[in-house]
Design an enzyme around this catalytic site. Structure first.
Site, PDB file in Angstrom:
ATOM      1  CD  GLU A   1      -0.005   0.649   7.351  1.00 30.39           C
ATOM      2  OE1 GLU A   1       0.311   0.757   6.153  1.00 30.39           O
ATOM      3  OE2 GLU A   1      -0.214  -0.471   7.886  1.00 30.39           O
TER       4      GLU A   1
ATOM      5  CG  HIS B   1       3.536   0.220   4.771  1.00 23.06           C
ATOM      6  ND1 HIS B   1       2.629  -0.735   5.198  1.00 23.06           N
ATOM      7  CD2 HIS B   1       4.708  -0.446   4.628  1.00 23.06           C
ATOM      8  CE1 HIS B   1       3.244  -1.891   5.311  1.00 23.06           C
ATOM      9  NE2 HIS B   1       4.509  -1.747   4.966  1.00 23.06           N
TER      10      HIS B   1
ATOM     11  CG  ASP C   1      -0.149  -0.099   2.546  1.00 25.02           C
ATOM     12  OD1 ASP C   1       1.101  -0.144   2.517  1.00 25.02           O
ATOM     13  OD2 ASP C   1      -0.787  -0.109   3.623  1.00 25.02           O
TER      14      ASP C   1
HETATM   15  P1  PGA Z   1       8.039  -7.201   3.090  1.00 24.49           P
HETATM   16  O1  PGA Z   1       7.477  -5.902   3.815  1.00 24.49           O
HETATM   17  O2  PGA Z   1       9.506  -6.998   2.989  1.00 24.49           O
HETATM   18  O3  PGA Z   1       7.700  -8.339   4.002  1.00 24.49           O
HETATM   19  O4  PGA Z   1       7.375  -7.266   1.763  1.00 24.49           O
HETATM   20  C1  PGA Z   1       7.909  -4.646   3.397  1.00 24.49           C
HETATM   21  C2  PGA Z   1       7.214  -3.554   4.195  1.00 24.49           C
HETATM   22  O5  PGA Z   1       6.109  -3.822   4.737  1.00 24.49           O
HETATM   23  O6  PGA Z   1       7.751  -2.439   4.277  1.00 24.49           O
END
Ligand code: PGA
Length: 261
Positions: A143, A138, A136
């Site tokens: 977020e 973030h 998304d």
């Molecule tokens: P991920 O998460 O490396 O597990 O894809 C990345 C994030 O949420 O910033």
């Protein structure tokens, strides 16, 4: 932004580890910002290899992690504290006192967030921050709708993020709702950052970050304002970029003195 596209994540992580090792060679008391999640696992593996096979020492390095779940003790195997120990710290010669991770069990959350910011400042600031990106958009656990100048604080995770992190908790309903995360303002003060993103599921967020407008709806887009942001992608994560050819041309034509490989 410097956008570097490698065919596969293995090569991207090798380059990322090389960038970090060059930094530590130049400045042995480097302050590193670290991230968790699936993305940096191979990067950490490669750093361990540099330590074991090429003599890279972390004795004078200090680290600050981006975030931690509220309510999980450092010993909880699902905590980011445990993740860091398992995937990096227990394999290298870093001093335990030099490791900083937000305290998910702090009694006084506000005070512990302020102390975290003070500790970063007192360490001289972060030289290089490792980052991932959420589906998304973030950045750390900032977020969508996070203040673009936010500092370390408590945040509520979105459903999208809880779903993405559900595996280690045995379902999204068990993922903690709250986290402590460095803010976007904190990340923007780092001297450089190295964001890694791999796979098709990251392609839309990557496009929004690099080629979209700067907006709190895609917190990672704030990196367009960062003084030195390196974005390391595999070809799937780069697949929606309009200027993909240009980024590749820029990287291939880097002056010799700027090259890492
Ligand atoms: P991920 O998460 O490396 O597990 O894809 C990345 C994030 O949420 O910033």
């Amino acid at each position: 932004m410097e956008v570097i596209i490698k065919n596969v994540k293995e090569d991207a992580c090798k380059l990322g580890a090389k960038i970090i090792s060059c930094l530590i060679h130049d400045k042995e008391n480097t302050v590193l910002g670290l991230a968790t999640g699936a993305t940096p696992l191979l990067l950490y593996k490669e750093l361990v290899r540099f330590h074991k096979q090429e003599g890279l020492s972390f004795k004078k390095v200090s680290t600050f992690n981006l975030d931690e779940y509220v309510g999980l003790s450092p010993k909880d195997p699902r905590s980011f504290n445990s993740y860091m120990s398992e995937n990096l710290f227990k394999h290298i010669d870093i001093s335990p006192e030099a490791i900083n991770i937000p305290d998910g069990c702090a009694k006084d959350v506000l005070e512990s967030c302020e102390a975290y910011e003070r500790n970063i400042h007192n360490a001289g600031g972060i030289d290089l921050q490792v980052l991932g990106i959420g589906n998304d958009g973030h950045l750390a656990f900032n977020e969508p709708s996070s203040s673009l100048s936010s500092r370390t604080r408590i945040k509520t995770l979105t459903k999208v993020t809880r779903k993405a992190n559900a595996e280690s908790f045995g379902g999204e309903d068990n993922v903690p709702k709250h986290v402590i995360t460095m803010g976007l303002g904190t990340i923007m003060e780092t001297r450089s950052c190295l964001l890694l993103a791999f796979g098709k599921k990251k392609a839309e967020a990557v496009k929004a970050m690099i080629e979209g407008p700067i907006t709190a709806s895609c917190p990672a887009s704030i990196l367009q304002f960062h003084q030195h942001a390196i974005i390391l992608l595999d070809s799937d994560a780069a697949s929606l970029l309009t200027r993909r050819e240009y980024y590749m041309e820029v990287y291939a034509g880097k002056p010799e003195w700027q090259k890492w490989e």
